[in-house]
Design a protein around this motif. Structure first.
Motif, PDB file in Angstrom:
ATOM      1  N   ASN A   3     -19.299  23.383 -75.931  1.00 54.54           N
ATOM      2  CA  ASN A   3     -18.812  22.574 -77.042  1.00 54.54           C
ATOM      3  C   ASN A   3     -17.341  22.194 -76.905  1.00 54.54           C
ATOM      4  OD1 ASN A   3     -21.336  22.794 -78.136  1.00 54.54           O
ATOM      5  ND2 ASN A   3     -20.799  24.468 -79.507  1.00 54.54           N
ATOM      6  N   LYS A   4     -16.657  22.649 -75.856  1.00 51.88           N
ATOM      7  CA  LYS A   4     -15.249  22.314 -75.689  1.00 51.88           C
ATOM      8  C   LYS A   4     -15.099  20.834 -75.370  1.00 51.88           C
ATOM      9  CE  LYS A   4     -13.425  26.707 -74.399  1.00 51.88           C
ATOM     10  NZ  LYS A   4     -12.207  27.270 -73.924  1.00 51.88           N
ATOM     11  N   LYS A   5     -13.998  20.236 -75.817  1.00 53.20           N
ATOM     12  CA  LYS A   5     -13.745  18.830 -75.567  1.00 53.20           C
ATOM     13  C   LYS A   5     -13.364  18.636 -74.103  1.00 53.20           C
ATOM     14  CE  LYS A   5     -11.259  14.863 -77.138  1.00 53.20           C
ATOM     15  NZ  LYS A   5     -10.441  14.259 -78.136  1.00 53.20           N
ATOM     16  N   VAL A   6     -13.977  17.673 -73.451  1.00 51.46           N
ATOM     17  CA  VAL A   6     -13.721  17.376 -72.047  1.00 51.46           C
ATOM     18  C   VAL A   6     -12.913  16.094 -71.975  1.00 51.46           C
ATOM     19  CG1 VAL A   6     -14.787  16.867 -69.840  1.00 51.46           C
ATOM     20  CG2 VAL A   6     -15.895  18.453 -71.401  1.00 51.46           C
ATOM     21  N   VAL A   8     -10.623  13.301 -69.280  1.00 52.07           N
ATOM     22  CA  VAL A   8     -10.450  12.820 -67.913  1.00 52.07           C
ATOM     23  C   VAL A   8      -9.314  13.597 -67.266  1.00 52.07           C
ATOM     24  CG1 VAL A   8      -9.847  10.821 -66.492  1.00 52.07           C
ATOM     25  CG2 VAL A   8     -11.315  10.529 -68.493  1.00 52.07           C
ATOM     26  N   GLY A   9      -9.554  14.053 -66.048  1.00 46.44           N
ATOM     27  CA  GLY A   9      -8.534  14.807 -65.326  1.00 46.44           C
ATOM     28  C   GLY A   9      -8.717  16.303 -65.424  1.00 46.44           C
ATOM     29  N   ASP A  10      -9.586  16.771 -66.336  1.00 45.09           N
ATOM     30  CA  ASP A  10      -9.865  18.199 -66.439  1.00 45.09           C
ATOM     31  C   ASP A  10     -10.596  18.675 -65.183  1.00 45.09           C
ATOM     32  OD1 ASP A  10      -8.790  18.213 -68.964  1.00 45.09           O
ATOM     33  OD2 ASP A  10     -10.711  18.347 -70.019  1.00 45.09           O
ATOM     34  N   GLU A  11     -10.418  19.922 -64.829  1.00 45.90           N
ATOM     35  CA  GLU A  11     -11.151  20.529 -63.730  1.00 45.90           C
ATOM     36  C   GLU A  11     -12.240  21.415 -64.304  1.00 45.90           C
ATOM     37  OE1 GLU A  11      -8.864  22.419 -60.729  1.00 45.90           O
ATOM     38  OE2 GLU A  11      -7.455  20.762 -60.565  1.00 45.90           O
ATOM     39  N   VAL A  12     -13.367  21.473 -63.613  1.00 48.08           N
ATOM     40  CA  VAL A  12     -14.498  22.267 -64.088  1.00 48.08           C
ATOM     41  C   VAL A  12     -14.986  23.193 -62.981  1.00 48.08           C
ATOM     42  CG1 VAL A  12     -15.265  20.537 -65.744  1.00 48.08           C
ATOM     43  CG2 VAL A  12     -16.164  20.489 -63.438  1.00 48.08           C
ATOM     44  N   LEU A  13     -15.611  24.258 -63.379  1.00 41.31           N
ATOM     45  CA  LEU A  13     -16.291  25.159 -62.452  1.00 41.31           C
ATOM     46  C   LEU A  13     -17.770  25.068 -62.752  1.00 41.31           C
ATOM     47  CD1 LEU A  13     -14.001  28.309 -62.672  1.00 41.31           C
ATOM     48  CD2 LEU A  13     -14.044  26.570 -60.890  1.00 41.31           C
TER      49      LEU A  13
END
Length: 85
Positions: A3-6, A8-13
């Motif tokens: 539910n976290k806001k995503v 542009v530019g965020d990194e994900v695992l």
């Protein structure tokens, strides 16, 4: 966590399962929700977690084999068939 806001530019695992290590050094892995594996260079992985290997169950020596009844065995036993007269 989903539910976290995503932005542009965020990194994900993302967690996936390795399916193949190719001769050229590339690695294929499965991601949840994808129909086919994705292939990348091994440098793309930040962390590799070793998981216990799933062991295949051992089959008893006789499992999977059965004695065929005599009426199912071919009569010629590997010899070419002779035409009937």
């Amino acid at each position: 966590m989903a539910n976290k806001k995503v932005e542009v530019g965020d990194e994900v695992l993302i967690r996936g399962r390795i399916s193949r290590v190719n001769e050229d050094g590339t690695v294929s892995f499965w991601l949840p929700g994808y129909e086919y594996p994705i292939t990348v260079l091994p440098g793309a992985f930040e962390q590799i977690i070793k998981t216990p290997r799933e062991r295949k169950p051992r089959l008893s020596p006789r499992s999977g084999r059965r004695n065929k009844p005599s009426n199912e065995r071919p009569a010629n036993r590997g010899r070419p068939e002779e035409p009937e007269h």
